[in-house]
Design a protein around this motif. Structure first.
Motif, short mmCIF file in Angstrom:
data_model
loop_
_atom_site.label_atom_id
_atom_site.label_comp_id
_atom_site.label_asym_id
_atom_site.label_seq_id
_atom_site.Cartn_x
_atom_site.Cartn_y
_atom_site.Cartn_z
N ARG A 137 46.72 19.56 32.41
CA ARG A 137 47.40 20.50 32.44
C ARG A 137 45.72 21.87 32.18
N LEU A 138 44.80 21.07 31.65
CA LEU A 138 43.75 22.13 31.66
C LEU A 138 42.94 22.45 33.53
N ALA A 139 43.38 21.55 33.41
CA ALA A 139 42.69 21.32 35.31
C ALA A 139 43.57 21.79 36.35
N LEU A 140 45.30 21.78 36.06
CA LEU A 140 45.97 22.72 36.49
C LEU A 140 45.57 24.65 36.43
N SER A 141 45.06 24.59 34.96
CA SER A 141 44.60 26.29 34.70
C SER A 141 43.23 26.25 35.59
N GLU A 142 42.99 26.02 36.09
CA GLU A 142 41.81 26.05 36.28
C GLU A 142 41.64 25.91 38.04
N ILE A 143 42.63 25.16 38.39
CA ILE A 143 42.85 24.91 40.37
C ILE A 143 44.16 26.12 40.95
N LEU A 144 44.42 26.00 39.79
CA LEU A 144 45.86 27.10 40.05
C LEU A 144 45.36 28.51 39.11
N THR A 145 44.91 29.47 39.86
CA THR A 145 44.31 30.43 39.18
C THR A 145 44.22 31.70 38.72
N ASN A 146 45.97 31.27 39.35
CA ASN A 146 47.30 32.54 38.63
C ASN A 146 47.95 32.25 36.68
N ARG A 147 47.55 31.03 37.09
CA ARG A 147 48.00 30.56 35.84
C ARG A 147 47.28 29.27 35.01
N THR A 148 45.87 30.73 34.23
CA THR A 148 45.10 30.56 33.39
C THR A 148 45.89 30.29 32.06
N THR A 149 46.97 30.95 31.65
CA THR A 149 47.43 30.90 30.33
C THR A 149 48.26 29.06 30.12
N MET A 150 47.91 28.88 31.08
CA MET A 150 48.61 27.24 30.94
C MET A 150 47.73 26.41 29.87
N ALA A 151 46.66 26.88 29.61
CA ALA A 151 45.45 26.21 28.89
C ALA A 151 46.03 26.50 27.37
N ASP A 152 46.23 27.69 27.09
CA ASP A 152 46.53 27.81 25.91
C ASP A 152 47.66 26.57 25.36
N ALA A 153 46.78 25.81 23.99
CA ALA A 153 47.60 25.06 23.17
C ALA A 153 48.31 25.42 22.69
N ASN A 154 48.88 26.63 23.22
CA ASN A 154 50.12 27.27 21.45
C ASN A 154 51.71 27.63 22.07
N LEU A 155 51.76 27.50 23.21
CA LEU A 155 51.97 27.39 23.91
C LEU A 155 53.51 26.93 23.98
N ALA A 156 54.08 26.85 24.19
CA ALA A 156 55.73 25.14 24.72
C ALA A 156 56.23 24.48 25.41
N HIS A 157 54.47 24.20 25.64
CA HIS A 157 54.77 23.02 26.76
C HIS A 157 55.23 22.13 26.60
N GLU A 158 55.75 21.15 27.18
CA GLU A 158 57.10 19.99 27.06
C GLU A 158 57.31 18.97 27.38
N CYS A 159 57.11 18.11 26.56
CA CYS A 159 57.16 16.55 26.84
C CYS A 159 58.05 15.74 26.66
N TYR A 160 58.93 14.95 27.96
CA TYR A 160 60.18 13.36 27.41
C TYR A 160 60.09 11.95 28.41
N TYR A 161 60.90 11.40 27.43
CA TYR A 161 60.45 10.26 28.54
C TYR A 161 62.14 10.16 28.56
N SER A 162 62.33 9.59 30.34
CA SER A 162 63.57 9.06 30.91
C SER A 162 63.43 8.37 31.15
#
Length: 420
Positions: A134-159
């Protein structure tokens, strides 16, 4: 310079940026080691024994309510929230170098002869790796820097999907304006969709089927000759899709005659020129694409090219934005133009999410798209833009298709300063 997060994951940064920004899928094989895959599967089996998995119902999205769907294990995947995910996002200890942790982890052999990781805390191993991603992508994709914010509602599930299960074509995210007032009240939106497959070795079927626009063949001739490559898409003449200036993409401008396949963005905060100095200007909606021009200093710069006149969202009472745009484009392909600035724009506009076309018989794939299937290969990571790419899951034919999956969020576009 490579960040510690990037170096710990061995990502192909150039290919990742180009595939995501051009609306395709990035695949990274062996993202998880075999020991890590087994660790995840063991936790999934434990959660299944505790009855934590539930049918998702997404194979029957044409039905109106969950009570109508009559979940069927033969067609619906089973999902379960990952119990350690929120702590993984918020706990800084998960941001240590994943490589170091892997090399320090010992294995033990169980009674069945299989080697398992001695440290059974999947959250500290796999969770750490996903946070680094997640942190790498926030730096690689330069228009998505807020992905580094741990307070956002990042989602994860098992399928987990057994033979017969599948998912119908769908989108993971859409423009805030298409969700009504609720869309602007949410603090974040899905930005990157991701899956890491932990399937059975011999799983058959269950491919992720995606429908990217075949944009390469639409790159214009003069840009091909000048070799003006976008630093993001890596393809001559192609602009980055997904979002621009915080405005999400809602469609494409597709024309064989004009040799173009341009992403179309919706700006919901447009102020008419003569009213920009008003105390409380009323924001309007407008569609545009991004074009390149050469400034006086010889530098290529981007600018907006509007393809519609502005309209008020309040005028759509009883109508949805996607339906309004599709019907208006259809009508103005033949009649005088009230919304679209030209017949050319009207007849070339296509929605990203065109459910009417998707449900029609025969060839119902998105216009000008190609089919790209990704096999659920054990240990592989899959990434794509949540807004741009229609996708589905083909029926599982044999054995179990399994994954840990989710969405990395970015901030919802903030209200303009003038909007009180």
């Amino acid at each position: 310079n490579e960040s510690p997060y990037e170096s710990s994951l061995n990502l192909d940064v150039v290919r990742l940026r180009q595939t995501i920004s051009s609306g395709r899928v990035y695949v990274h094989k062996n993202f998880l080691t075999e020991d890590q895959v087994r660790l995840v599967r063991r936790e999934m089996e434990d959660l299944k024994r505790k009855n934590c998995f539930q049918a998702s119902g997404l194979s029957k999205t044409d039905l109106k309510s969950k009570s109508d769907q009559n979940f069927n294990s033969n067609s619906d995947r089973a999902i379960c929230n990952v119990p350690w995910w929120i702590d993984s996002v918020r706990n800084s200890s998960f941001r240590l170098d994943a490589k170091v942790q892997e090399t320090e982890t010992e294995t033990i052999k169980s009674s069945d002869g299989i080697c398992y990781l001695k440290n059974e805390d999947v959250s500290s191993i796999v969770g750490n790796k996903l946070q680094n991603l997640r942190l790498a992508l926030s730096e690689i994709l330069t228009n998505r820097t807020t992905m580094a914010d741990a307070n956002l509602a990042h989602e994860c599930y098992y399928s987990q999907s057994e033979p017969g299960s599948f998912l119908k074509r769908h989108m993971d995210e859409r423009h805030e304006e298409t969700k009504g007032a609720r869309g602007w009240l949410l603090p974040s939106r899905r930005s990157i969709s991701w899956l890491v497959y932990v399937s059975d070795d011999n799983v058959m079927g269950g491919e992720l089927r995606t429908f990217p626009i075949a944009r390469e063949k639409y790159a214009t001739k003069h840009k091909m000759m000048l070799q003006q490559y976008s630093s993001f898409t890596g393809i001559p003449g192609l602009k980055e899709c997904g979002s621009h200036d915080g405005n999400l993409q809602v469609g494409w401008l597709i024309s064989n005659k004009l040799s173009q396949a341009d992403p179309i963005f919706l700006d919901s905060w447009y102020i008419e020129t003569g009213k920009r100095n008003d105390e409380n200007p009323a924001p309007l909606c407008i569609l545009y694409r991004v074009t390149t021009y050469q400034s006086n200093d010889g530098i290529d710069r981007d600018r907006r090219e509007y393809i519609t006149r502005p309209w008020s969202p309040d005028s759509l009472i009883g109508n949805t934005v996607p339906h309004f745009l599709k019907e208006t484009a259809r009508a103005e392909s033949f009649t005088m133009n009230d919304i679209f600035l030209s017949k050319k724009y009207a007849e070339s506009f296509r929605l990203i999410e065109d459910r009417e076309r998707w449900s029609s018989p025969g060839d119902n794939k998105p216009e000008a798209s190609v089919i790209e299937d990704i096999s659920p290969e054990r240990g592989s990571l899959v990434l794509f833009d949540s807004v741009t790419l229609p996708h589905e899951v083909r029926p599982v034919l044999m054995n179990t298709r399994a994954a840990i999956a989710g969405w990395f969020h970015e901030e919802t576009q903030p209200f303009p300063e003038y909007f009180g």
